[in-house]
Design an enzyme around this catalytic site. Sequence first.
Site, PDB file in Angstrom:
ATOM      1  N   ARG A 258      39.494  15.135  77.499  1.00  0.00           N
ATOM      2  CA  ARG A 258      39.299  13.857  78.214  1.00  0.00           C
ATOM      3  C   ARG A 258      37.842  13.732  78.655  1.00  0.00           C
ATOM      4  NH1 ARG A 258      37.139  11.937  82.442  1.00  0.00           N
ATOM      5  NH2 ARG A 258      38.081  13.561  83.716  1.00  0.00           N
ATOM      6  N   ASP A 259      37.374  14.574  79.593  1.00  0.00           N
ATOM      7  CA  ASP A 259      35.953  14.512  79.969  1.00  0.00           C
ATOM      8  C   ASP A 259      35.102  14.861  78.752  1.00  0.00           C
ATOM      9  OD1 ASP A 259      33.585  14.493  81.648  1.00  0.00           O
ATOM     10  OD2 ASP A 259      34.901  14.904  83.336  1.00  0.00           O
TER      11      ASP A 259
ATOM     12  N   HIS B  25      33.494  12.168  76.541  1.00  0.00           N
ATOM     13  CA  HIS B  25      32.190  11.543  76.832  1.00  0.00           C
ATOM     14  C   HIS B  25      31.077  12.174  75.997  1.00  0.00           C
ATOM     15  CE1 HIS B  25      33.481   9.151  80.267  1.00  0.00           C
ATOM     16  NE2 HIS B  25      33.956  10.211  80.904  1.00  0.00           N
TER      17      HIS B  25
ATOM     18  N   SER C 167      31.556  13.940  90.324  1.00  0.00           N
ATOM     19  CA  SER C 167      31.268  13.228  89.068  1.00  0.00           C
ATOM     20  C   SER C 167      29.816  13.366  88.621  1.00  0.00           C
ATOM     21  CB  SER C 167      31.523  11.727  89.240  1.00  0.00           C
ATOM     22  OG  SER C 167      32.764  11.489  89.796  1.00  0.00           O
TER      23      SER C 167
ATOM     24  N   HIS D 284      37.057  19.007  90.865  1.00  0.00           N
ATOM     25  CA  HIS D 284      36.557  18.699  89.516  1.00  0.00           C
ATOM     26  C   HIS D 284      35.038  18.764  89.578  1.00  0.00           C
ATOM     27  CE1 HIS D 284      36.484  16.187  85.700  1.00  0.00           C
ATOM     28  NE2 HIS D 284      35.326  15.790  86.217  1.00  0.00           N
TER      29      HIS D 284
ATOM     30  N   HIS E 207      30.969  19.168  87.838  1.00  0.00           N
ATOM     31  CA  HIS E 207      30.037  19.014  86.710  1.00  0.00           C
ATOM     32  C   HIS E 207      28.841  19.918  86.969  1.00  0.00           C
ATOM     33  CE1 HIS E 207      31.660  15.787  84.136  1.00  0.00           C
ATOM     34  NE2 HIS E 207      32.325  15.461  85.236  1.00  0.00           N
TER      35      HIS E 207
ATOM     36  N   TYR F  19      26.210   9.134  87.893  1.00  0.00           N
ATOM     37  CA  TYR F  19      27.396   9.412  87.090  1.00  0.00           C
ATOM     38  C   TYR F  19      27.086  10.204  85.816  1.00  0.00           C
ATOM     39  CZ  TYR F  19      32.090   8.110  87.491  1.00  0.00           C
ATOM     40  OH  TYR F  19      33.394   8.174  87.780  1.00  0.00           O
TER      41      TYR F  19
END
Length: 337
Positions: free
Chosen positions: A15-16, A19, A169, A196, A198, A287
């Site tokens: 899913r991520d 991107h 995010s 979550h 990054h 983002y």
Amino acid sequence: MTNEKKIIFNDVTLRDGMHAISHQYTVEQIAELTRLIDESGADIIEATHGDGLGGSSIQYGFSKETEKDIITTAVENATNAKVGVLLIPGIGTIHHLNNAAEWGAQVVRVATHCTEADVSEQHIKAALGLGLDTVGFLMMSHRAEPEILLEEAKKMESYGASTIYVVDSAGALTMDDTRRRVALFKENLSADIGFHGHNNLSLAVANSLVALEEGASRIDTSLAGMGAGAGNTATEQLVAVMNKLGLPHSVDLYQAMDIAENVVKPLMKRPVQIDNLSLTLGYTGVYSSFLLFAERAGKEFGVDPRDILIKLSEMGAVGGQEDWITGVAQELAKAQA
Ligand SMILES: CC[C@H](O)CC(=O)C(=O)O
Ligand SMILES: [Mn+2]
């Protein structure tokens, strides 16, 4: 650390990770990766367009496969893991959610900007009505002070979400920022807590561990970090550290390492790594999924993509505002001329 309960791994490679390849996984790749991730012991496998249900569009980029094919392929190839989907109200609708549940999805993460939890009410309630494991997902959590974020989390809990996520995010949270947010959730919510991360500031594993120390019981990871910006918390890296710390989970380290190295890394067209652009995302709090858009716009208009990101940060851009990027690049090019 005193976690006695098994930590739930929510894998976001499908899913991520979308991107990072402009949503171009094929059904064959989805099938293979789901099988391997399932065998490696992850608990939940999230599979949708990077922007969630309904995300395949001119605004966010069309995915290679249909939503139905992505979800049903994941469902058909997962034996033990549950398949999850992401839903950003306004991009996806309850109609999309009904379909996802019919196709076999068992988990939904209803995602809103960190100060907009009120828009999740009807989607959370609809998901509960469908019998789904229903999770609230507060994106861009760095943009709300911990007390404000808690108020938003309480709203999601009051609508019925049984797990609420602090979502970094932009990969902009420091370890102390993460600790304050997760600790406040732990003190004040009865819902389970997720994190979550990054890796834009190289803190994804560290922040995930801090979240676990403060009582998070769900953690998002992706193999080789496959995700937006500098990627997510890399499964194999977090597993290695958790094994050293004796934290309970069910992911096999060697299997995770091998899938990351042999299957996921070869799929990366642009390496998912900390470079000048992804570091700028974390530094300015933009983002992570804006990375490829800013890079393209920078090339098209002859401007430094870092300047585009800095401008977007000053403008307070949030997820979903990809359409601002071209305008910003145009303005910068005009000013340069
Ligand atoms: C655009 C949705 C986004 O990718 C959700 C997410 O993973 C995040 O906010 O980090
Ligand atoms: Mn993400």
